[in-house]
Design an enzyme around this catalytic site. Structure first.
Site, PDB file in Angstrom:
ATOM      1  CB  VAL B  10       5.870   8.100  -4.257  1.00 39.67           C
ATOM      2  CG1 VAL B  10       7.279   7.807  -4.585  1.00 39.67           C
ATOM      3  CG2 VAL B  10       5.541   7.360  -2.715  1.00 39.67           C
ATOM      4  N   GLY B  12       4.721  12.993  -6.548  1.00 37.83           N
ATOM      5  CA  GLY B  12       4.896  14.231  -6.284  1.00 37.83           C
ATOM      6  C   GLY B  12       6.268  14.658  -5.569  1.00 37.83           C
ATOM      7  CB  ILE B 132      16.218   1.632   3.904  1.00 37.07           C
ATOM      8  CG1 ILE B 132      15.274   2.079   5.338  1.00 37.07           C
ATOM      9  CG2 ILE B 132      17.472   1.121   4.370  1.00 37.07           C
ATOM     10  CD1 ILE B 132      15.002   0.888   6.078  1.00 37.07           C
ATOM     11  CE  LYS B 201       7.667  -2.582   0.974  1.00 44.05           C
ATOM     12  NZ  LYS B 201       6.838  -2.035   1.826  1.00 44.05           N
TER      13      LYS B 201
END
Lengths: 437, 437
Positions: B10, B12, B132, B201
């Site tokens: 991520v 990168g 999202i 999450k």
């Protein structure tokens, strides 16, 4: 303080949030959102839902001249008085929030420019796809993406009618009457069913997505009025769902804008967006495919989107976005457009042909001469309800081809004596592949 | 200027957006987004994707002491060094952007408080549901809504594995190996498949939705490791799709948080969210049901969410939101929790029973004694692969009942000699009805 102009369905819902829910909104958002005026000429609806009488006002000028009012919410609709309200409010240095898609699709450049000149902003989350926060998704959520396509089901009336046709096998006329009885279609449903409402929305959203000042009159628009339940059923048999798709797409440095009844595969994420719901797919170069789903209309769902704008404007976040983001229509150039005849798609074709030897050969020859490759062909039983008694339906699925080829072939086919003049052609839209890079 | 700490997948992707795409970002967002440091101990990945060498830095202190750096992006992961990076950055007066769900679910209150103390903000769009823009949807798009439920498919690894089981009929182990081969599951996939990643999450999102400081250790978590392909297939036959659902829901003033493999109807909008994609449904009192769909992981999709945060933080909009919105975990109270045994749901039960007279009567009697009403019952053929040769599968669908009843009944059933100890119970989740008011 806030003034709300137009207290119909959506205005009523918005007034309700700003009165009944005001304590909750303060607790959640930390903002004082005082509603000072509800401007209208008729307060029957305001009264019916319990909006306090002391807010009622018939004189717009009083609002415009009140320095306490910093936000005017325009929910009048249409292009005449609404434009007046918006222009005068912006000129008076007030931020404007509107759900008026026709107004912004038609006069976006002018009104955004006027807002900028007066150092205020326009919030219009409710103008596209009702309660779905799609404007925020495009301008903020997808901020670092180069968006190259936007596929939307953005008219709840049409989607409800088509869903009834699919699920209940109703004719278009019967489904429309049902939608009217349910309050999901206006007495005059023209702007919805002829696709213009979707065209307004795709114009606004495409401008924000692509960074061009897209023009309403460059949208190719086909409505749902002529959809035959027979084609809906044949589509269902073949694994397709019919949807009114609003499409904005870039091809290199050209843009294509179109609204068209389309067959999509039942596996397509947009296929399951049923009834009055809306859905919008965005394709970004970093994020790939994202989709947003929710109610496309209704008092409180639309008021939810207006409320999001109120919070953004009142907090100052909207102004920051308005000042920084460069894809507002007053800051961008008009695009070059893809020639509609060059837009490629697979197609569903239905012809009524005389049941004679050689007719299929004639049809397929004409298609081949127009560079159309066939992926499926099926001769159906004659329909009971077919007026042309001697004819039988011939259904053809094509591979991807340019619309110009289809139009040319149809013109040629209509000249053949054995083929009826009424030829149905519906694009078959594959799920767009992501182009993450 | 921006410092990025951790240049893996991520990191990168994010570095790529901030270098390769920097001109486009300026043109679109109007912001100068200079990347000054890429901090890591190993730059193989940075080099492989062409991030300029002059940005490489191994000393975090240099970043912390550089007054030009106003944004630190933490992409280290984990709870130890990552916490250090975030705490020190906040304390040094730098805004933090992070994708670290474990960190925020565990130390959210502390870190948000630290940010507030130092008058900076935390952006964490990428911590929930990958690309999202769900944090923006909750905090901005749904701002005026009282959100009372959140149903999410928020782990792409699990969703890919379950989709392979459904579509290809693969066993869990085979699907997991396939996911690992595709790079969609880690070599050690524990945190994904045991449901903890989803729990992180749902903790973060529920706090933002409900206005409570929700606690990770109050999430009831079941993973997908024990899902039997046989149940997946039986579910498919009955019109159900199996998904790992992360659910946050309010019942009056109580909250329920749970992660559980669940059967949902094929008609449910979440049923079509397949493969590595994520989807989140939110239910608001004004807008009703909205749903958000996109890639849950991957370098550029996740970088897209980080990019949205960068724009928000750099423009100042994030700070406004951080100051105004009152549902950040450092500002809210811990909730009262619904007793997990009181949470109601329909259930799918599968028992292996001896093929004897009276066994069905015994089973149904025990269910009735525990207030469980049966909506369907089906005795299946004995399975070829069943080790208990004499037993046959008995599948029962129940009406809605409390989890406590199911647990009590299962305990009782296990005591019966004719019934195998292994009893499968999977909640059958109906589409939540909207409560627009």
């Amino acid at each position: 303080m806030i003034a709300l102009v137009g207290c119909g369905t959506v205005g009523g819902g918005t007034a309700l949030l700003l009165t009944r829910d005001i304590k909750f909104l303060k607790e959640k958002t930390g903002l004082e959102l005082g509603l000072k005026y509800v401007v209208d000429i008729n307060f029957d609806n305001a009264r019916a839902i319990g909006i306090p009488e002391e807010l009622y006002e018939t004189d717009l000028n009083k609002v415009l001249n009140d320095p306490e009012v910093t936000i005017v919410i325009e929910l009048v609709g249409g292009l005449t008085f609404a434009k007046d309200v918006v222009s005068k409010s912006l000129s008076a240095g007030k931020n404007v929030i509107t759900a008026n898609k026709a107004l912004l699709a038609t006069f976006g450049e002018e009104l955004f420019g006027l807002a900028r000149k007066n150092s205020v902003s326009i919030g219009f989350e409710a103008s596209c796809a009702g309660g779905i926060p799609i404007v925020k998704a495009i301008t903020e959520g997808m901020a670092v993406n180069r968006i190259d396509a936007l596929y939307g089901i953005v008219n709840g009336t049409c989607n409800y009618i088509l869903t009834q046709m699919i699920d209940q096998g109703m004719s278009y006329n019967k489904a429309l009457k049902g939608a009217q009885a349910q309050g999901l279609a206006e007495a005059d449903p023209t702007l919805d069913v002829n696709g213009m409402d979707s065209a307004h929305k795709i114009t606004i959203m495409s401008s924000l997505c692509f960074g061009y000042n897209c023009e309403l009159d460059r949208v190719s628009v086909t409505g749902i009025e002529n959809i035959d339940i027979y084609d809906v059923k044949l589509g269902t048999e073949m694994g397709y769902t019919i949807k009114l798709l609003a499409i904005g797409e870039t091809y290199g440095d050209k843009v294509s804008l179109r609204v068209q009844p389309s067959f999509i595969s039942n596996q397509h994420p947009l296929a399951k967006i049923s009834g009055p719901f809306n859905g919008v797919s965005l394709y970004g170069h970093a994020v790939g495919h994202t989709m947003y789903y929710g109610r496309g209309a209704g008092d409180l769902p639309t008021a939810s989107a207006i409320g999001a704008d109120i919070i953004s404007v009142a907090s100052g976040a909207q102004k920051i976005l308005f000042d920084n983001y460069k894809y507002w229509p007053d800051l961008t150039q008009k695009p070059s457009y893809m020639d509609q005849s060059e837009v490629e798609s697979a197609y569903y074709l239905r012809l009524n042909v005389e049941d004679h030897i050689g007719v299929t050969a004639t049809v397929t020859k004409i298609l081949a001469e127009n560079s159309i490759s066939i992926s499926g062909i099926s001769q159906k039983e004659a329909r009971f309800d077919e007026k042309e008694q001697k004819s039988i339906p011939l259904v053809i699925l094509t591979h991807k081809t340019a619309k110009g080829n289809i139009d040319a072939a149809i013109k040629k086919l209509k000249k053949e004596q054995m083929i009826s003049k009424k030829i149905v052609s519906i694009p078959v839209i594959a799920q767009k592949s992501e182009n993450i890079k």
